[in-house]
Design an enzyme around this catalytic site. Sequence first.
Site, PDB file in Angstrom:
ATOM      1  N   SER A   1      39.014  18.656  11.526  1.00 15.24           N
ATOM      2  CA  SER A   1      37.653  18.280  11.925  1.00 15.24           C
ATOM      3  C   SER A   1      36.662  18.897  10.962  1.00 15.24           C
ATOM      4  CB  SER A   1      37.351  18.762  13.350  1.00 15.24           C
ATOM      5  OG  SER A   1      35.962  18.667  13.606  1.00 15.24           O
TER       6      SER A   1
ATOM      7  N   ASP B   1      35.932   7.803  11.054  1.00 13.58           N
ATOM      8  CA  ASP B   1      34.774   7.092  11.601  1.00 13.58           C
ATOM      9  C   ASP B   1      34.824   5.590  11.343  1.00 13.58           C
ATOM     10  OD1 ASP B   1      33.486   9.210  12.813  1.00 13.58           O
ATOM     11  OD2 ASP B   1      32.368   9.761  11.017  1.00 13.58           O
TER      12      ASP B   1
ATOM     13  N   ARG C   1      36.842   5.416  21.456  1.00 15.48           N
ATOM     14  CA  ARG C   1      36.853   4.261  20.546  1.00 15.48           C
ATOM     15  C   ARG C   1      38.173   3.490  20.587  1.00 15.48           C
ATOM     16  NH1 ARG C   1      33.234   6.939  15.631  1.00 15.48           N
ATOM     17  NH2 ARG C   1      31.239   6.346  16.577  1.00 15.48           N
TER      18      ARG C   1
ATOM     19  N   ARG D   1      29.045   2.324  16.070  1.00 12.31           N
ATOM     20  CA  ARG D   1      30.068   1.784  15.173  1.00 12.31           C
ATOM     21  C   ARG D   1      30.829   0.616  15.826  1.00 12.31           C
ATOM     22  NH1 ARG D   1      29.294   5.023  11.033  1.00 12.31           N
ATOM     23  NH2 ARG D   1      29.125   7.266  11.320  1.00 12.31           N
TER      24      ARG D   1
END
Length: 439
Positions: free
Chosen positions: A173, A321, A352, A393
């Site tokens: 991260s 991402d 996501r 996104r």
Amino acid sequence: MSGSKNIVYQVAPGGRLSGSARVPGDKSISHRSIMLGSLAEGTTEISGFLEGEDAIATLNAFRAMGVAIEGPDGGRVTIHGVGMHGLKAPAGPLDLGNSGTSMRLLSGLLCGQSFDVELVGDASLSKRPMKRVSVPLGEMGAVIETAEGGTPPLRIRGGQALKGFHYEMPVASAQVKSSLLLAGLYAEGRTCVTEPAPTRDHSERMLSGFGYGVERDGATACVEGGGRLAACAVDIPADISSAAFFLVGASIAEGSDLTLEHVGINPTRDGVINILRLMGADITVMNEREVGGEPVADLRVRSAKLKGIRIPEDQVPLAIDEFPALFVAAACAEGETVLTGAEELRVKESDRIQVMADGLKILGVDAEPTPDGMVIRGGAIGSGRVDSRGDHRIAMSFAMAALRAAGPVTIDDCANVNTSFPGFVELARACGLSIKQED
């Protein structure tokens, strides 16, 4: 923040992307330029700053702590730095909106200050995990209180004596790494962070650009506490995460030929290019150069027949991402695409993995979520109404899916696109996407 009103995208099917475009400035670099410019001695001039809500949240936080900042105006920002110990206690909590980057990086930077501070965010940010920074910062001597479950708000106690240490990150991260390195600037001795897989290195590059020594040895980055930052000029390249939607759109829409200008191609961020090329995408990297320590290039992408692949796990942190857009590419590819090792996607602005799987299924795509990824069997994309769950996104990814859809695609809850890509609808339309925005 704009997330309080519902914005709907209506996208007509078909079309192609062509011409030249420059997407907004890199969000990660925009955040860091405000932070380091504020702590530097002297005046920092920034160009290419992303005027999206996330980066503005960081800018406003430093204004609230007494830093004089002019702009943004056409991507230009002037920061009159206050030095490492010049920040002042804000009058109230610092509201960071939807920005996880702001909250995690600021938690490291602020635990070395002399004053108490509280960090708050919107409903989405208030559900995101913060123990990944608060626990290791606590090992350095920071005192940080979170809500039950380790989520925001964060209350940071000032005046603590921080000590440097060596942290082996359990999960790759860049936000955790950056938070600890920023805390290390205020710690006694040496702070080192070792990552299990490469993540974006904008913090290390920018610290060096501001004259602060960063020692890098393989997967480990180290700083010594007690140094100073010197003001400098920062030219922010276009954001590869924003370019990703157009890379995918031009790849899947027959007859497309699009050039994306001045895109940052930092090797810790170029996974989307590598993965698309493995799928058969036609992407040419042109006019490579270095701007302010960051590699930059123009990217020409032409439509191509994509094939399903097993995504290499070493590419996952380099494209974390960009997976919402890559899922759309997989839906248009021939055969099966398998993603593993991406459990981080479940704790972004939305889950996501689940939200993209739900939306793809509504559009008739065979998408099977797994605990750490997804299996997508490419085929025809239908028509329908999908919910982005307030995730910028995801909204932009489904807009690009309409290029291959059989009928119109309607996307709900798109207000947060302004967090990272102000002007998305106008730029997408100029390139050839038939998109309308409704409030």
